[in-house]
Scaffold this active site. Structure first.
Site, mmCIF file in Angstrom:
data_model
loop_
_atom_site.group_PDB
_atom_site.id
_atom_site.type_symbol
_atom_site.label_atom_id
_atom_site.label_comp_id
_atom_site.label_asym_id
_atom_site.label_seq_id
_atom_site.Cartn_x
_atom_site.Cartn_y
_atom_site.Cartn_z
ATOM 1 N N TYR A 160 0.914 -1.345 -0.249
ATOM 2 C CA TYR A 160 -0.167 -0.088 -0.083
ATOM 3 C C TYR A 160 0.719 1.438 -0.055
ATOM 4 O O TYR A 160 1.583 1.361 0.973
ATOM 5 C CB TYR A 160 -0.990 0.342 1.316
ATOM 6 C CG TYR A 160 -1.290 1.369 1.262
ATOM 7 C CD1 TYR A 160 -2.647 1.784 0.752
ATOM 8 C CD2 TYR A 160 -1.650 2.240 2.142
ATOM 9 C CE1 TYR A 160 -3.580 2.567 1.002
ATOM 10 C CE2 TYR A 160 -2.196 3.679 2.590
ATOM 11 C CZ TYR A 160 -3.143 3.812 1.669
ATOM 12 O OH TYR A 160 -3.622 4.962 2.473
ATOM 13 N N HIS A 161 0.542 2.066 -0.918
ATOM 14 C CA HIS A 161 1.298 3.061 -0.712
ATOM 15 C C HIS A 161 0.657 4.758 -0.268
ATOM 16 O O HIS A 161 -0.092 4.935 -0.090
ATOM 17 C CB HIS A 161 1.256 3.877 -1.955
ATOM 18 C CG HIS A 161 2.564 4.836 -2.915
ATOM 19 N ND1 HIS A 161 3.168 5.924 -2.219
ATOM 20 C CD2 HIS A 161 3.418 4.978 -3.553
ATOM 21 C CE1 HIS A 161 4.362 6.444 -2.945
ATOM 22 N NE2 HIS A 161 4.049 5.824 -3.930
ATOM 23 N N GLY A 162 1.521 4.762 0.751
ATOM 24 C CA GLY A 162 1.631 6.050 1.630
ATOM 25 C C GLY A 162 1.505 7.704 0.800
ATOM 26 O O GLY A 162 1.719 7.169 -0.146
ATOM 27 N N GLU A 190 -2.607 6.588 -6.242
ATOM 28 C CA GLU A 190 -3.071 6.452 -4.529
ATOM 29 C C GLU A 190 -2.676 6.781 -3.125
ATOM 30 O O GLU A 190 -3.157 7.182 -2.136
ATOM 31 C CB GLU A 190 -3.159 4.614 -4.135
ATOM 32 C CG GLU A 190 -3.006 3.760 -3.122
ATOM 33 C CD GLU A 190 -2.844 2.364 -2.629
ATOM 34 O OE1 GLU A 190 -3.700 1.857 -3.182
ATOM 35 O OE2 GLU A 190 -1.620 1.609 -2.913
#
Length: 400
Positions: free
Chosen positions: A199-201, A272
């Site tokens: 998951y990309h912050g 994202e």
């Protein structure tokens, strides 16, 4: 002694309500005055207004006679070093005379209050710049290392190995001190090739930390797919080359996996990063190319998620203007704020093994479900907590 054998004048400070008024009141003479810091010489009060002002000031000075006696003989002026009065007060009085603005001190006090009020907000927007500073420090280290070891290049198996270790140590120390960074499940990273999906912050700060841990503890280079705009950043070419950052074509990714390397991909990408929120919504769209790469290379997919990555740095991607700018112009200009010292912990999920009969859609769905499961399990989100409570309540009702 004054002119004609008269007693030397004694200067006394006026009270607080007349801040820069100096009194010249020799004993036995009429009160005379001049403004503090004025360019003209003091004069006797010619008009009734000045006489009244001088009389009031003289009366106020008499009320402070005990303090005034201690100042006799100092022959004060506004520029004297012995004056207990604030230079700021004197300056404000002069500025009020020049500008014609009354109550200037109140305006300045209001400006100081606003500065004090908005300073934390300003700091919150400036803190993410620390990441950029660390990136450029890494680049400087690489350039220094390159110049120092030019003559040894022909004798080393891996020219950049020492530089990578130095940069990784820099990021690891920062991760431990600032965010108390930890990795759970590092043993799930295989010795052979694998595709890490995460998951990309708002920024890839968690990936920088994870890459440093893998390099230091596993002695492996973690290749990464980056967005095209990263390759246009000034001064980044050397850093991207040394740490094997790829443009992300299927051919490039396939070659890296075929050679036995680890490859990391965030299917959500910049979209994202900028437009997800504190609910950790996956914005993958219809991106399934990573699944095709894993099938072609016959490697497992390893899901990964970093707890609190959105609590550390956040974006203002919720504003429609920034979303439109990115969708139509591809400009990733969403403001970031934060870089707060919150606890970051990366969880490595169970590998999704390669199967000969799996399709691209099935593998992509499995990977997305695995990442979502890590989010639901390890990230405290208000909706997730409520859902968990309801599930427990329903389970108890069935048992009863």
């Amino acid at each position: 002694m004054g002119p004609g054998g008269a007693a030397a004048p004694v200067w006394r400070r006026a009270p607080r309500f007349a801040p820069c008024l100096l009194l010249r009141a020799p004993r036995g003479s009429s009160a005379q005055y001049r403004p503090c810091g004025g360019g003209e010489e003091w004069k006797k009060s010619p008009g009734p207004d000045r006489e009244r002002s001088a009389t009031k000031a003289a009366a106020a000075a008499a009320a402070f006679s005990e303090t005034g006696e201690n100042m006799i003989g100092q022959n004060e002026t506004c520029n004297a070093e012995q004056i207990p009065m604030s230079y700021l007060t004197c300056t404000l009085y002069i500025l009020e005379g020049w500008t014609g603005v009354e109550h200037l001190e109140e305006y300045l006090s209001y400006v100081v209050y606003l500065t004090w009020l908005f300073t934390p907000l300003l700091i919150a927007f400036l803190l993410p710049a620390i990441i950029l500073v660390l990136l450029y420090i890494s680049i400087v280290i690489l350039h220094i290392y390159k110049r120092r070891t030019d003559l040894k290049e022909a004798y080393l198996n891996d020219f950049w190995d020492g530089a990578r270790q130095m940069v990784a140590t820099l990021w690891y120390v920062h991760a431990r001190i600032w965010n108390g960074y930890e990795v759970c499940g590092l043993e799930k990273i295989p010795d052979g090739p694998a595709l890490v999906v995460f998951y990309h912050g708002a920024t890839p700060i968690d990936f920088f930390y994870f890459m440093a841990v893998v390099l230091i503890k596993k002695k492996r280079i973690l290749h990464i797919v980056a967005d095209h705009f990263v390759f246009s950043l000034p001064g980044f070419k050397l850093l991207l080359d040394v740490f094997s950052v790829l443009h992300g074509t299927q051919e490039e990714c396939g070659k890296a996996l075929t050679k036995g390397h680890l490859l990391a991909i965030a299917p959500g990408g910049v979209r994202e990063a900028l437009f997800s929120n504190e609910n950790y919504i996956l914005i993958w769209g219809n991106r399934k190319g990573f699944a095709q790469v894993a099938i072609d290379a016959k490697v497992p997919i390893i899901p990964m998620f970093t707890q609190n990555v959105r609590e550390s740095i956040r974006s203002l991607g919720g504003l429609r203007l920034f979303r439109l700018m990115y969708e139509y112009l591809r400009l990733p200009v969403v403001p970031l704020y934060g870089n707060f010292p919150v606890k970051l912990r990366t969880y490595v999920g169970d590998p999704i093994p390669y199967k000969t009969n799996v399709t691209v859609d099935e593998l992509a769905d499995k990977a997305k479900t695995a990442v979502q499961s890590l989010i639901d399990k390890h990230q405290k989100i208000p909706g997730n907590v409520f859902r968990a409570v309801m599930e427990r309540f329903q389970t108890r009702e069935k048992e009863d």
